[in-house]
Design an enzyme around this catalytic site. Structure first.
Site, PDB file in Angstrom:
ATOM      1  N   CYS A  27     -18.877  -1.603 -13.064  1.00  0.00           N
ATOM      2  CA  CYS A  27     -18.526  -0.907 -12.003  1.00  0.00           C
ATOM      3  C   CYS A  27     -18.685   0.458 -12.232  1.00  0.00           C
ATOM      4  O   CYS A  27     -18.973   1.238 -11.278  1.00  0.00           O
ATOM      5  CB  CYS A  27     -17.058  -1.354 -12.043  1.00  0.00           C
ATOM      6  N   ASP A  61       1.019  -1.089  -0.061  1.00  0.00           N
ATOM      7  CA  ASP A  61       0.137  -0.135   0.135  1.00  0.00           C
ATOM      8  C   ASP A  61       0.781   1.318   0.160  1.00  0.00           C
ATOM      9  O   ASP A  61       1.071   1.916  -1.020  1.00  0.00           O
ATOM     10  CB  ASP A  61      -0.978   0.010   1.057  1.00  0.00           C
ATOM     11  N   CYS A 116     -15.616   1.373   0.486  1.00  0.00           N
ATOM     12  CA  CYS A 116     -16.650   1.435  -0.515  1.00  0.00           C
ATOM     13  C   CYS A 116     -16.445  -0.168  -1.318  1.00  0.00           C
ATOM     14  O   CYS A 116     -15.428  -0.230  -1.736  1.00  0.00           O
ATOM     15  CB  CYS A 116     -17.095   2.421  -1.078  1.00  0.00           C
TER      16      CYS A 116
HETATM   17  C1  B12 Z   1      -4.373   6.038  -3.181  1.00  0.00           C
HETATM   18  C2  B12 Z   1      -5.053   4.556  -3.170  1.00  0.00           C
HETATM   19  C3  B12 Z   1      -6.521   4.802  -3.197  1.00  0.00           C
HETATM   20  C4  B12 Z   1      -7.359   6.124  -3.388  1.00  0.00           C
HETATM   21  C5  B12 Z   1      -7.346   6.483  -4.838  1.00  0.00           C
HETATM   22  C6  B12 Z   1      -7.562   5.187  -5.715  1.00  0.00           C
HETATM   23  C7  B12 Z   1      -7.166   5.399  -7.063  1.00  0.00           C
HETATM   24  N1  B12 Z   1      -7.628   4.497  -7.944  1.00  0.00           N
HETATM   25  O1  B12 Z   1      -6.290   6.008  -7.423  1.00  0.00           O
HETATM   26  C8  B12 Z   1      -8.778   5.613  -2.832  1.00  0.00           C
HETATM   27  C9  B12 Z   1      -8.686   6.050  -1.143  1.00  0.00           C
HETATM   28  C10 B12 Z   1     -10.182   6.181  -3.489  1.00  0.00           C
HETATM   29  C11 B12 Z   1      -8.679   4.219  -2.638  1.00  0.00           C
HETATM   30  C12 B12 Z   1      -9.883   3.449  -2.770  1.00  0.00           C
HETATM   31  C13 B12 Z   1      -9.818   2.134  -2.763  1.00  0.00           C
HETATM   32  N2  B12 Z   1      -8.673   1.327  -2.876  1.00  0.00           N
HETATM   33 CO1  B12 Z   1      -6.816   1.904  -2.759  1.00  0.00          CO
HETATM   34  N3  B12 Z   1      -4.966   2.429  -3.186  1.00  0.00           N
HETATM   35  C14 B12 Z   1      -4.450   3.566  -3.260  1.00  0.00           C
HETATM   36  C15 B12 Z   1      -2.772   3.293  -3.333  1.00  0.00           C
HETATM   37  C16 B12 Z   1      -2.398   3.612  -2.115  1.00  0.00           C
HETATM   38  C17 B12 Z   1      -2.346   4.376  -4.563  1.00  0.00           C
HETATM   39  C18 B12 Z   1      -3.116   4.267  -5.988  1.00  0.00           C
HETATM   40  C19 B12 Z   1      -2.687   5.259  -6.872  1.00  0.00           C
HETATM   41  O2  B12 Z   1      -2.672   6.472  -6.382  1.00  0.00           O
HETATM   42  N4  B12 Z   1      -2.469   5.111  -8.144  1.00  0.00           N
HETATM   43  C20 B12 Z   1      -2.004   6.074  -9.078  1.00  0.00           C
HETATM   44  C21 B12 Z   1      -3.041   6.445  -9.993  1.00  0.00           C
HETATM   45  C22 B12 Z   1      -2.520   7.365 -10.983  1.00  0.00           C
HETATM   46  O3  B12 Z   1      -3.182   5.274 -10.626  1.00  0.00           O
HETATM   47  P1  B12 Z   1      -4.532   4.863 -11.219  1.00  0.00           P
HETATM   48  O4  B12 Z   1      -5.746   5.400 -10.498  1.00  0.00           O
HETATM   49  O5  B12 Z   1      -4.743   3.257 -11.381  1.00  0.00           O
HETATM   50  O6  B12 Z   1      -4.246   5.587 -12.732  1.00  0.00           O
HETATM   51  C23 B12 Z   1      -3.787   5.100 -13.551  1.00  0.00           C
HETATM   52  C24 B12 Z   1      -4.520   3.976 -14.446  1.00  0.00           C
HETATM   53  O7  B12 Z   1      -5.829   4.610 -15.070  1.00  0.00           O
HETATM   54  C25 B12 Z   1      -3.674   3.596 -15.532  1.00  0.00           C
HETATM   55  N5  B12 Z   1      -3.758   2.364 -16.399  1.00  0.00           N
HETATM   56  C26 B12 Z   1      -3.052   2.141 -17.313  1.00  0.00           C
HETATM   57  N6  B12 Z   1      -3.470   1.048 -18.040  1.00  0.00           N
HETATM   58  C27 B12 Z   1      -4.723   0.972 -17.645  1.00  0.00           C
HETATM   59  C28 B12 Z   1      -5.482  -0.124 -18.061  1.00  0.00           C
HETATM   60  C29 B12 Z   1      -6.892  -0.021 -17.631  1.00  0.00           C
HETATM   61  C30 B12 Z   1      -7.821  -1.181 -18.052  1.00  0.00           C
HETATM   62  C31 B12 Z   1      -7.105   0.809 -16.644  1.00  0.00           C
HETATM   63  C32 B12 Z   1      -8.727   0.934 -16.118  1.00  0.00           C
HETATM   64  C33 B12 Z   1      -6.322   1.868 -16.231  1.00  0.00           C
HETATM   65  C34 B12 Z   1      -5.176   1.789 -16.612  1.00  0.00           C
HETATM   66  O8  B12 Z   1      -3.199   4.877 -15.994  1.00  0.00           O
HETATM   67  C35 B12 Z   1      -3.444   5.854 -14.743  1.00  0.00           C
HETATM   68  C36 B12 Z   1      -2.331   6.417 -14.662  1.00  0.00           C
HETATM   69  O9  B12 Z   1      -0.932   5.852 -14.329  1.00  0.00           O
HETATM   70  C37 B12 Z   1      -3.021   1.943  -3.782  1.00  0.00           C
HETATM   71  C38 B12 Z   1      -1.599   1.158  -3.599  1.00  0.00           C
HETATM   72  C39 B12 Z   1      -0.501   1.510  -4.505  1.00  0.00           C
HETATM   73  N7  B12 Z   1       0.720   1.982  -3.993  1.00  0.00           N
HETATM   74  O10 B12 Z   1      -0.560   1.470  -5.607  1.00  0.00           O
HETATM   75  C40 B12 Z   1      -4.155   1.425  -3.314  1.00  0.00           C
HETATM   76  C41 B12 Z   1      -4.789   0.157  -3.965  1.00  0.00           C
HETATM   77  C42 B12 Z   1      -5.018   0.252  -5.252  1.00  0.00           C
HETATM   78  N8  B12 Z   1      -6.058   0.076  -3.297  1.00  0.00           N
HETATM   79  C43 B12 Z   1      -6.707  -0.900  -3.108  1.00  0.00           C
HETATM   80  C44 B12 Z   1      -8.057  -1.139  -2.643  1.00  0.00           C
HETATM   81  C45 B12 Z   1      -8.301  -2.556  -1.897  1.00  0.00           C
HETATM   82  C46 B12 Z   1      -9.092  -0.112  -2.610  1.00  0.00           C
HETATM   83  C47 B12 Z   1     -10.518  -0.113  -2.113  1.00  0.00           C
HETATM   84  C48 B12 Z   1     -11.173  -1.270  -2.816  1.00  0.00           C
HETATM   85  C49 B12 Z   1     -10.827  -0.141  -0.684  1.00  0.00           C
HETATM   86  C50 B12 Z   1     -12.278   0.031  -0.424  1.00  0.00           C
HETATM   87  N9  B12 Z   1     -13.040  -1.340  -0.433  1.00  0.00           N
HETATM   88  O11 B12 Z   1     -12.657   0.982  -0.152  1.00  0.00           O
HETATM   89  C51 B12 Z   1     -10.945   0.979  -3.054  1.00  0.00           C
HETATM   90  C52 B12 Z   1     -11.367   1.001  -4.410  1.00  0.00           C
HETATM   91  C53 B12 Z   1     -11.576   2.151  -5.298  1.00  0.00           C
HETATM   92  C54 B12 Z   1     -11.043   2.172  -6.656  1.00  0.00           C
HETATM   93  N10 B12 Z   1     -12.021   1.714  -7.468  1.00  0.00           N
HETATM   94  O12 B12 Z   1      -9.815   2.168  -7.116  1.00  0.00           O
HETATM   95  C55 B12 Z   1      -5.639  -2.220  -3.473  1.00  0.00           C
HETATM   96  C56 B12 Z   1      -6.381  -2.645  -4.664  1.00  0.00           C
HETATM   97  C57 B12 Z   1      -6.053  -4.142  -4.693  1.00  0.00           C
HETATM   98  C58 B12 Z   1      -6.694  -4.538  -6.172  1.00  0.00           C
HETATM   99  N11 B12 Z   1      -7.236  -5.751  -6.117  1.00  0.00           N
HETATM  100  O13 B12 Z   1      -6.179  -3.970  -7.049  1.00  0.00           O
HETATM  101  C59 B12 Z   1      -4.376  -1.398  -3.430  1.00  0.00           C
HETATM  102  C60 B12 Z   1      -3.430  -1.954  -4.587  1.00  0.00           C
HETATM  103  C61 B12 Z   1      -3.687  -1.527  -2.163  1.00  0.00           C
HETATM  104  C62 B12 Z   1      -3.049  -2.852  -1.792  1.00  0.00           C
HETATM  105  N12 B12 Z   1      -1.801  -2.679  -1.592  1.00  0.00           N
HETATM  106  O14 B12 Z   1      -3.712  -3.984  -2.010  1.00  0.00           O
HETATM  107  N13 B12 Z   1      -7.181   3.691  -2.941  1.00  0.00           N
HETATM  108  S1  SF4 Z   2     -13.931  -4.375 -13.800  1.00  0.00           S
HETATM  109 FE1  SF4 Z   2     -15.585  -5.964 -13.819  1.00  0.00          FE
HETATM  110  S2  SF4 Z   2     -17.617  -4.635 -13.762  1.00  0.00           S
HETATM  111 FE2  SF4 Z   2     -15.919  -3.284 -14.442  1.00  0.00          FE
HETATM  112  S3  SF4 Z   2     -16.081  -3.325 -16.675  1.00  0.00           S
HETATM  113 FE3  SF4 Z   2     -14.500  -4.774 -15.885  1.00  0.00          FE
HETATM  114  S4  SF4 Z   2     -15.719  -6.804 -15.870  1.00  0.00           S
HETATM  115 FE4  SF4 Z   2     -17.072  -5.150 -15.729  1.00  0.00          FE
HETATM  116  S1  SF4 Z   3     -15.112   2.456  -4.403  1.00  0.00           S
HETATM  117 FE1  SF4 Z   3     -17.297   3.117  -4.590  1.00  0.00          FE
HETATM  118  S2  SF4 Z   3     -17.210   5.212  -4.870  1.00  0.00           S
HETATM  119 FE2  SF4 Z   3     -15.205   4.398  -5.062  1.00  0.00          FE
HETATM  120  S3  SF4 Z   3     -14.814   4.075  -7.579  1.00  0.00           S
HETATM  121 FE3  SF4 Z   3     -15.655   2.098  -6.414  1.00  0.00          FE
HETATM  122  S4  SF4 Z   3     -17.983   2.232  -6.510  1.00  0.00           S
HETATM  123 FE4  SF4 Z   3     -17.129   4.468  -6.899  1.00  0.00          FE
END
Ligand code: B12
Ligand code: SF4
Ligand code: SF4
Length: 278
Positions: free
Chosen positions: A167, A106, A215
């Site tokens: 999603c 993390d 969430c």
């Molecule tokens: C900050 C953080 C958060 C923040 C911001 C999340 C975010 N997505 O940025 C908040 C608080 C919202 C959050 C929430 C959650 N988090 Co969080 N979070 C982190 C953390 C510490 C850093 C992520 C980050 O800043 N990434 C940088 C940004 C720029 O990356 P990004 O959003 O993925 O954007 C990139 C993608 O779009 C990417 N990209 C490139 N190729 C592709 C291809 C596709 C198909 C897609 C979609 C994108 C993509 O390009 C962008 C730029 O690089 C990581 C741990 C880590 N060190 O990685 C855990 C982590 C991602 N979180 C985790 C978890 C479990 C959660 C939650 C499920 C917790 C919960 N139940 O509430 C939620 C899920 C929300 C969500 N849908 O992301 C786990 C995910 C495990 C997994 N299965 O992937 C991690 C890896 C922590 C861990 N060690 O396990 N999180």
């Molecule tokens: S991550 Fe899961 S819910 Fe979201 S588009 Fe892919 S298969 Fe559908």
């Molecule tokens: S964790 Fe909940 S609010 Fe955040 S991106 Fe996923 S569905 Fe949306």
């Protein structure tokens, strides 16, 4: 290199294991995406060459009565994953005394989803999360970065994410953007973790979600998780489930839960918001 890689994999299978071995893979450091946190980056080995990536599945059952997200119902994964990774590093150092090993989970200088993808552990869904073929998105990611050069795994072939968009549609405020990035201000998980006073809209979001922390919507709706609800092989998670918290329990269990990092005030504020909204 072949011999070293086999030894590392054998140690992983032995140490990163509960009721069954945890998913494990290797990628090269140059493949993973940029540094996220400068302070954590100071712990990286000077000549980082490989990333040893491990998943810690956390699904413990359905728990429809829960008032907290799934990932925070169990003992703090930072501690549990950290203990496994620490033991792994000790064993690695004993076998490779001239190399450096640093573990992260993390609070990592690398994008962990990207690392796990390159290590062949799954693909990134439109919800931004890693989808593992067996455990779905209900996995934590942890890793050891080392200056030991090793043979890498290959990314899995698509598709894990079928692109159904469920999603994105279920996300209450449309936080998940078409380019795969996330609009933090619209994410309920982020809002529950914010310190201090919240706006009326933020308070309404916490009340509508009914969870005092995190969430699960974009995890729970994902069809790739439907068949992936396999119970965690991490014994420490299975034996520490607490699905419903009140003020007293939140304080008593604070030190052992993922919400601890934000301190007592934030979790107690959220609990009070849900009580007041009843
Ligand atoms: C900050 C953080 C958060 C923040 C911001 C999340 C975010 N997505 O940025 C908040 C608080 C919202 C959050 C929430 C959650 N988090 Co969080 N979070 C982190 C953390 C510490 C850093 C992520 C980050 O800043 N990434 C940088 C940004 C720029 O990356 P990004 O959003 O993925 O954007 C990139 C993608 O779009 C990417 N990209 C490139 N190729 C592709 C291809 C596709 C198909 C897609 C979609 C994108 C993509 O390009 C962008 C730029 O690089 C990581 C741990 C880590 N060190 O990685 C855990 C982590 C991602 N979180 C985790 C978890 C479990 C959660 C939650 C499920 C917790 C919960 N139940 O509430 C939620 C899920 C929300 C969500 N849908 O992301 C786990 C995910 C495990 C997994 N299965 O992937 C991690 C890896 C922590 C861990 N060690 O396990 N999180
Ligand atoms: S991550 Fe899961 S819910 Fe979201 S588009 Fe892919 S298969 Fe559908
Ligand atoms: S964790 Fe909940 S609010 Fe955040 S991106 Fe996923 S569905 Fe949306």
């Amino acid at each position: 290199m072949q011999q070293n890689t086999e030894l590392v994999r054998a140690l992983a299978a032995q140490i990163l294991c509960g009721t069954e071995p945890f998913p494990f893979g290797i990628c090269t450091f140059s493949e993973v995406q940029s540094c996220l946190d400068c302070r954590a980056a100071q712990r990286l080995p000077a000549k980082a060459a490989s990333v040893l990536c491990c998943l810690f599945p956390y699904y413990t059952g359905d728990w429809p009565q829960r008032n907290i997200s799934r990932y925070a119902m169990v003992s703090d994964y930072h501690r549990i994953a950290g203990e496994y990774l620490e033991r792994f590093c000790e064993a690695l150092s004993a076998h490779f005394p001239d190399q450096s090993f640093a573990w992260f989970t993390d609070n990592s200088p690398i994008r962990e989803v990207s690392a796990a993808f390159h290590a062949g552990l799954g693909r990134q869904g439109k919800n931004g999360l890693l989808l593992h073929p067996v455990y779905g998105s209900y996995v934590f990611i942890g890793e050891v970065v080392t200056d030991l050069a090793l043979l890498s795994d290959r990314p899995l072939d698509p598709p894990d994410c079928i692109g159904c968009g469920k999603c994105q549609r279920i996300c209450p405020q449309g936080a998940l953007q078409p380019d795969g990035s996330i609009d933090l201000d619209r994410c309920r998980s982020h809002i529950t973790q914010k310190k201090g006073d919240l706006s009326d809209e933020e308070i309404a979001q916490i009340r509508a979600g009914g969870l005092i922390w995190g969430c699960d919507l974009c995890n729970d709706v994902c069809p790739m998780n439907r068949d992936a609800r396999r119970l965690t092989p991490v014994p420490e998670f299975l034996t520490s489930v607490q699905p419903v918290f009140d003020e007293q329990l939140a304080q008593e269990m604070l030190k052992d839960r993922a919400f601890n990092y934000r301190g007592k005030k934030t979790i107690l504020r959220n609990i009070a918001l849900l009580h007041d909204g009843e």
